[in-house]
Structure formats: structure tokens, C-alpha cells
Design an enzyme around this catalytic site. Sequence first.
Site, PDB file in Angstrom:
ATOM      1  N   CYS A   1      -0.981   5.543  10.065  1.00 14.72           N
ATOM      2  CA  CYS A   1       0.300   5.004  10.421  1.00 14.72           C
ATOM      3  C   CYS A   1       0.028   3.657  11.107  1.00 14.72           C
ATOM      4  O   CYS A   1      -0.853   3.544  12.005  1.00 14.72           O
ATOM      5  CB  CYS A   1       0.993   5.656  11.488  1.00 14.72           C
ATOM      6  SG  CYS A   1       1.664   7.114  11.042  1.00 14.72           S
TER       7      CYS A   1
ATOM      8  N   GLU B   1       0.856  -1.012  -0.113  1.00 16.51           N
ATOM      9  CA  GLU B   1       0.099   0.078  -0.008  1.00 16.51           C
ATOM     10  C   GLU B   1       0.711   1.321  -0.063  1.00 16.51           C
ATOM     11  O   GLU B   1       2.048   1.258   0.709  1.00 16.51           O
ATOM     12  CB  GLU B   1      -0.875  -0.120   1.286  1.00 16.51           C
ATOM     13  CG  GLU B   1      -1.969  -1.164   1.194  1.00 16.51           C
ATOM     14  CD  GLU B   1      -2.861  -1.114   2.349  1.00 16.51           C
ATOM     15  OE1 GLU B   1      -4.025  -1.399   2.042  1.00 16.51           O
ATOM     16  OE2 GLU B   1      -2.452  -0.928   3.275  1.00 16.51           O
TER      17      GLU B   1
ATOM     18  N   CYS C   1       6.501  -7.181   7.043  1.00 15.89           N
ATOM     19  CA  CYS C   1       7.693  -6.653   7.712  1.00 15.89           C
ATOM     20  C   CYS C   1       8.132  -7.926   8.546  1.00 15.89           C
ATOM     21  O   CYS C   1       7.311  -8.574   9.439  1.00 15.89           O
ATOM     22  CB  CYS C   1       7.426  -5.646   8.774  1.00 15.89           C
ATOM     23  SG  CYS C   1       8.850  -4.924   9.693  1.00 15.89           S
TER      24      CYS C   1
ATOM     25  N   ASN D   1      -3.036   4.423  16.268  1.00 11.97           N
ATOM     26  CA  ASN D   1      -4.219   3.917  15.446  1.00 11.97           C
ATOM     27  C   ASN D   1      -4.481   2.359  15.435  1.00 11.97           C
ATOM     28  O   ASN D   1      -3.671   1.555  15.284  1.00 11.97           O
ATOM     29  CB  ASN D   1      -3.789   4.173  13.934  1.00 11.97           C
ATOM     30  CG  ASN D   1      -3.575   5.584  13.767  1.00 11.97           C
ATOM     31  OD1 ASN D   1      -4.328   6.547  13.908  1.00 11.97           O
ATOM     32  ND2 ASN D   1      -2.483   6.108  13.352  1.00 11.97           N
TER      33      ASN D   1
ATOM     34  N   GLY E   1       7.033  -2.277   6.138  1.00 11.70           N
ATOM     35  CA  GLY E   1       8.272  -2.768   5.894  1.00 11.70           C
ATOM     36  C   GLY E   1       9.441  -1.933   6.441  1.00 11.70           C
ATOM     37  O   GLY E   1       9.132  -0.653   6.829  1.00 11.70           O
ATOM     38  N   GLU E   2      10.531  -2.465   6.892  1.00  9.67           N
ATOM     39  CA  GLU E   2      11.670  -1.853   7.480  1.00  9.67           C
ATOM     40  C   GLU E   2      12.615  -1.440   6.228  1.00  9.67           C
ATOM     41  O   GLU E   2      13.214  -2.312   5.526  1.00  9.67           O
ATOM     42  CB  GLU E   2      12.214  -2.698   8.538  1.00  9.67           C
ATOM     43  CG  GLU E   2      13.782  -2.285   8.950  1.00  9.67           C
ATOM     44  CD  GLU E   2      13.746  -0.714   9.290  1.00  9.67           C
ATOM     45  OE1 GLU E   2      12.979  -0.595  10.403  1.00  9.67           O
ATOM     46  OE2 GLU E   2      14.515  -0.011   8.865  1.00  9.67           O
TER      47      GLU E   2
ATOM     48  N   SER F   1      11.899   5.249  14.902  1.00  6.65           N
ATOM     49  CA  SER F   1      10.718   5.057  15.733  1.00  6.65           C
ATOM     50  C   SER F   1      10.923   4.581  17.014  1.00  6.65           C
ATOM     51  O   SER F   1      11.322   3.490  17.310  1.00  6.65           O
ATOM     52  CB  SER F   1       9.900   3.856  15.000  1.00  6.65           C
ATOM     53  OG  SER F   1       9.505   4.064  13.782  1.00  6.65           O
ATOM     54  N   LEU F   2      10.765   5.517  17.891  1.00  2.75           N
ATOM     55  CA  LEU F   2      11.265   5.467  19.227  1.00  2.75           C
ATOM     56  C   LEU F   2      10.635   4.556  20.159  1.00  2.75           C
ATOM     57  O   LEU F   2      10.590   3.487  20.661  1.00  2.75           O
ATOM     58  CB  LEU F   2      11.838   6.782  19.980  1.00  2.75           C
ATOM     59  CG  LEU F   2      12.650   6.884  21.136  1.00  2.75           C
ATOM     60  CD1 LEU F   2      14.052   6.408  20.608  1.00  2.75           C
ATOM     61  CD2 LEU F   2      12.920   8.257  21.869  1.00  2.75           C
ATOM     62  N   HIS F   3       9.112   5.388  20.707  1.00  2.31           N
ATOM     63  CA  HIS F   3       8.248   4.918  21.310  1.00  2.31           C
ATOM     64  C   HIS F   3       8.222   4.439  22.675  1.00  2.31           C
ATOM     65  O   HIS F   3       7.575   3.859  23.361  1.00  2.31           O
ATOM     66  CB  HIS F   3       7.714   3.694  20.370  1.00  2.31           C
ATOM     67  CG  HIS F   3       7.467   3.665  19.119  1.00  2.31           C
ATOM     68  ND1 HIS F   3       7.033   4.997  18.475  1.00  2.31           N
ATOM     69  CD2 HIS F   3       7.583   2.852  17.850  1.00  2.31           C
ATOM     70  CE1 HIS F   3       6.695   4.623  17.188  1.00  2.31           C
ATOM     71  NE2 HIS F   3       7.170   3.790  16.741  1.00  2.31           N
TER      72      HIS F   3
ATOM     73  N   SER G   1      12.238   6.188   7.659  1.00 10.85           N
ATOM     74  CA  SER G   1      11.902   5.994   9.085  1.00 10.85           C
ATOM     75  C   SER G   1      12.186   4.622   9.357  1.00 10.85           C
ATOM     76  O   SER G   1      12.057   3.587   8.781  1.00 10.85           O
ATOM     77  CB  SER G   1      10.286   5.968   9.530  1.00 10.85           C
ATOM     78  OG  SER G   1       9.931   5.338  10.805  1.00 10.85           O
TER      79      SER G   1
ATOM     80  N   CYS H   1       3.445   8.420   1.241  1.00  6.41           N
ATOM     81  CA  CYS H   1       3.945   7.369   2.266  1.00  6.41           C
ATOM     82  C   CYS H   1       4.192   6.332   1.572  1.00  6.41           C
ATOM     83  O   CYS H   1       3.121   5.598   1.018  1.00  6.41           O
ATOM     84  CB  CYS H   1       2.964   7.205   3.265  1.00  6.41           C
ATOM     85  SG  CYS H   1       3.666   5.889   4.613  1.00  6.41           S
TER      86      CYS H   1
ATOM     87  N   CYS I   1       1.914  -2.849  15.467  1.00  3.43           N
ATOM     88  CA  CYS I   1       1.734  -2.387  14.291  1.00  3.43           C
ATOM     89  C   CYS I   1       1.143  -3.482  13.608  1.00  3.43           C
ATOM     90  O   CYS I   1       1.560  -4.577  13.584  1.00  3.43           O
ATOM     91  CB  CYS I   1       3.239  -2.086  13.763  1.00  3.43           C
ATOM     92  SG  CYS I   1       3.409  -2.028  11.761  1.00  3.43           S
TER      93      CYS I   1
ATOM     94  N   CYS J   1       6.751  -5.440  15.654  1.00  2.00           N
ATOM     95  CA  CYS J   1       6.490  -4.280  16.697  1.00  2.00           C
ATOM     96  C   CYS J   1       4.988  -4.778  17.168  1.00  2.00           C
ATOM     97  O   CYS J   1       4.101  -4.951  16.194  1.00  2.00           O
ATOM     98  CB  CYS J   1       6.498  -2.999  16.118  1.00  2.00           C
ATOM     99  SG  CYS J   1       8.283  -2.850  15.563  1.00  2.00           S
TER     100      CYS J   1
HETATM  101  N1  SAH Z   1       9.381   0.079   9.545  1.00  2.00           N
HETATM  102  C1  SAH Z   1       9.568   1.514   9.746  1.00  2.00           C
HETATM  103  C2  SAH Z   1       8.686   2.395   8.875  1.00  2.00           C
HETATM  104  C3  SAH Z   1       7.357   1.947   8.826  1.00  2.00           C
HETATM  105  S1  SAH Z   1       6.277   2.198  10.255  1.00  2.00           S
HETATM  106  C4  SAH Z   1       9.477   1.889  11.235  1.00  2.00           C
HETATM  107  O1  SAH Z   1       8.999   1.190  12.119  1.00  2.00           O
HETATM  108  O2  SAH Z   1      10.022   3.141  11.608  1.00  2.00           O
HETATM  109  C5  SAH Z   1       6.074   4.181  10.282  1.00  2.00           C
HETATM  110  C6  SAH Z   1       5.789   4.462  11.543  1.00  2.00           C
HETATM  111  O3  SAH Z   1       4.533   4.241  11.863  1.00  2.00           O
HETATM  112  C7  SAH Z   1       6.533   3.921  12.898  1.00  2.00           C
HETATM  113  O4  SAH Z   1       6.886   5.129  13.629  1.00  2.00           O
HETATM  114  C8  SAH Z   1       5.738   2.993  13.216  1.00  2.00           C
HETATM  115  O5  SAH Z   1       6.177   2.795  14.661  1.00  2.00           O
HETATM  116  C9  SAH Z   1       4.471   3.837  13.344  1.00  2.00           C
HETATM  117  N2  SAH Z   1       3.295   2.979  13.641  1.00  2.00           N
HETATM  118  C10 SAH Z   1       3.250   1.462  13.446  1.00  2.00           C
HETATM  119  N3  SAH Z   1       1.994   0.954  13.913  1.00  2.00           N
HETATM  120  C11 SAH Z   1       1.378   2.241  14.179  1.00  2.00           C
HETATM  121  C12 SAH Z   1      -0.072   2.422  15.051  1.00  2.00           C
HETATM  122  N4  SAH Z   1      -0.751   1.174  14.959  1.00  2.00           N
HETATM  123  N5  SAH Z   1      -0.448   3.576  15.507  1.00  2.00           N
HETATM  124  C13 SAH Z   1       0.396   4.715  15.146  1.00  2.00           C
HETATM  125  N6  SAH Z   1       1.612   4.498  14.531  1.00  2.00           N
HETATM  126  C14 SAH Z   1       2.094   3.431  14.283  1.00  2.00           C
HETATM  127 FE1  SF4 Z   2       8.011  -3.232  10.953  1.00  2.00          FE
HETATM  128 FE2  SF4 Z   2       7.905  -0.711  11.266  1.00  2.00          FE
HETATM  129 FE3  SF4 Z   2       5.923  -2.031  11.661  1.00  2.00          FE
HETATM  130 FE4  SF4 Z   2       7.979  -2.218  13.318  1.00  2.00          FE
HETATM  131  S1  SF4 Z   2       6.693  -0.367  12.978  1.00  2.00           S
HETATM  132  S2  SF4 Z   2       6.663  -4.180  12.510  1.00  2.00           S
HETATM  133  S3  SF4 Z   2       9.658  -2.113  11.798  1.00  2.00           S
HETATM  134  S4  SF4 Z   2       6.771  -1.724   9.754  1.00  2.00           S
END
Ligand code: SAH
Ligand code: SF4
Length: 390
Positions: free
Chosen positions: A373, A124, A144, A330, A199-200, A253-255, A231, A137, A151, A148
Site C-alpha cells: 500500500c 501499476e 494523484c 510502508n 490515484g483517487e 482513508s481516515l488515518h 477506497s 489492487c 503516500c 497525502c
Molecule cells: N486514493 C485512494 C486510494 C489509493 S491509496 C485513497 O487514498 O484512499 C490506498 C490506501 O493505501 C489508502 O488507504 C492510503 O492511504 C494507503 N497508503 C498510502 N500510502 C501508504 C503507505 N506508504 N503505507 C501504507 N498505506 C499507505
Molecule cells: Fe492520492 Fe490516495 Fe495517495 Fe492520498 S493516499 S496521495 S489520495 S493515492
Amino acid sequence: MTQAQQIQATPGPAEQATPQGDTARLSLIGLSREELGKALQAAGVPDKQVRMRVGQIWNAIYHRGLQSFDDVTTLSKDLRTDFEKHFDLTRPEIVTEQISTDGTRKWLIRLASTNPRAPSPEVEAVYIPEEDRGTLCISSQVGCTLNCTFCHTGTQKLVRNLTAGELVAQILIARDALGEWPTPQEGRKITNIVLMGMGEPLYNFDNVKQAMNIASDGEGLSISKRRITLSTSGVIPEIARVGDEMGVMLAISLHAVNDATRDELVPINKKYPLKDLLNACRNFPGVSNARRITFEYVMLKGVNDSLKDAKDLVRLLKGIPAKINLIPFNAWPGAPYECSDWTQIEKFAEIVNKAGYASPVRTPRGRDIMAACGQLKSASEKIRASQVAS
Ligand code: SAH
Ligand code: SF4
């Protein structure tokens, strides 16, 4: 309120010929200038003409957005016919295009199958129009491998890297749909690109690098590297290379602000812990106040959203030229978390604001079409997702 629209794409020539799927013709999308030159030589273009032909074809694909050599009027009729026989300029198939009530658009794109027994992989891409910019985006992998826990993409089984052509094709598809050809100098709809889809990207470094070189080429798509952001979840060994070799902006992506929480949310933290990640950021080539690193922080109720977390976040980033993006979580079907309460997000944001970071909360966009996201996920789950949307 108008309903989110779902458009079934009409099957076009892309159905028969996707960038990697056409065995008879070679797709030129995603080739470097050098590779393009070699392809032309192999098709019989005399050495002396290669440079000029590469320029003409580059302009046709990336400046004018042409999809057939029949339209490349800078070439003689004979050459057009000849090139059309050898080469393919069509895009991968668009399975659906959805348009959110807020103007966000999402395309589900079917890629060529590399395994005849497996279903064709899908990815997508999402376009988010805002007042001062328009961000596309794009995805770097199908699924991936990193899982995480918050995600949606991480729950997807099928994983493969996108080719440079498939990465670039997402930009071409968005430009086609937005009618943005030839590449405008001003008043563009797509001003920025973020590698924040599925994806990463650092697990697909070479293809992403090649694709971003094409995206930023001044004689084609012409999107400045200052307006491209990659990212990563924190693949430390590749981070310096983003600055040195790709020259695009970095987002992390710190979180979480401690290893225990980050180990749970972003499991790659067990391999590449926080302290090392932040050191890699401190040493990021080219980082400065004019080129800050963006830190993404998803707000999860009761998990990482305490006011102590906010203070620790500010302390942790001290000395790094940084922007902070607070992302309301989200939700997706079956997600094990809830989004923080709005009042809590505001209190958290206030601490971050007071420390000198401006307007950090990212408003969710395209939630009604599951385009926000972390909501991206292709393949069979798609049908369920679109039912949720309507
Ligand atoms: N894999 C890479 C890039 C794709 S994710 C990464 O993890 O950085 C893009 C962003 O969306 C990241 O910061 C990810 O942590 C965030 N993200 C993933 N799932 C999410 C969700 N359910 N709600 C809000 N942000 C989310
Ligand atoms: Fe992969 Fe990024 Fe989602 Fe983590 S947040 S599972 S690295 S796409």
C-alpha cells in the site's frame, strides 16, 4: 529465501496496439454494451444482428479472455477477418512483471500517450494471494493530485485519469498472467478487486463506474460488487454516489482522528473535514452491518499512533457499521515518516479489538517489490525502486 523475480515482458502485439493507442483499429475493451453495439453498427453490422453480436463479442472478451478475433470461433470466418480489421482486443503493454517472495505480483503497465511530446504514462496493478481470497489492487489514475504526505503516489507529477478500458485492462492482464480464463465459477484466483492502487478513484468517477459495471457483469468477468471495494481519501460530494450509482463497497482513508493531524496527512481534509466526512459515512446509501464501511488507518510512529488516538478512533466511529484496517506504514525512499513500533501497533489494535472490531492489522504484502500500500509510483523512479527490491 528465493529472490523476488523481475521479468522483462517480451514485446508482443500489445506493443503496436494498446487499447487507446491504435489509431487504425478501435479497442473494444472498456466499452459498455451500448457503445459496443454502436461500434458494430458503424462497422456495418445489420441492426437486427447487433444484440447477438454484442453478446458473442462480450463473451469472447470478458468470459474467454480472447485477444484476437481469429480465436472467436462463435463467429463465421468472414466475420472474424472483418472484425479483426476494425477492432482491437489486445492489452496495453506490460513493461515488467515482478513476483514477490510471498507470491504477490506486480505489473507495471504502459498506457497510450495522450501527449506525443510527453513520455507514455505508466501505472501499476498488484495481485495479493491470501488463504481465503485473492485480491487484485488496481489503479484509477496515473499519479494523484492529492499529495497525502505519507503516500509515494502523491509525490508523482504526471497525472491523468485512466479510461474505462485501461481500468478493465488491468483485470484482463492479471487474469491472463494467472491463467484464469474462461471465467471460473469456483476456485478463483482473483476473488476481490480493490481500487487502492494509484490515484483517487472519485476524481475519475464515470470511468471507474463504467469499468466496475463491466467487471461485475455476470456474463463476463463476473466479480460481484460486494467483492469490489473503492477506497477514497474523502471526496465527500461523490461518496453517496458510490452507493447509489456504483453499488460497490466503500473504504475511507481516515488515518487521523482530529482535523489538525488529518490536515497534515491527508490535505484534502482542509476542504472536507472529519465531521462532514463521518456524516457522509453515516448517511452512506446501503450501509448496514452486512455492508460495513472499511476505515483505513496507517500507523505512523509518533504521529497518529497514541493510545488516546485509538480511543478517539473508536469513539469517532460509534454508530457507523465499520471495519477498521490498521496498516503498518510502508516506507519508500525519502519518506518523511516511520512505521509505528510493533508493540505500539499491538496496543493500539487491542483497544480497537476490545471495542468489537476483529483482526484489524493488515500484514504488508509484496514489500520486497515495492508493491505494498502506498508504495506504487511509476515513471523514472521505477528503476530506483526495482534496484531497492533486488
Ligand atoms: N486514493 C485512494 C486510494 C489509493 S491509496 C485513497 O487514498 O484512499 C490506498 C490506501 O493505501 C489508502 O488507504 C492510503 O492511504 C494507503 N497508503 C498510502 N500510502 C501508504 C503507505 N506508504 N503505507 C501504507 N498505506 C499507505
Ligand atoms: Fe492520492 Fe490516495 Fe495517495 Fe492520498 S493516499 S496521495 S489520495 S493515492
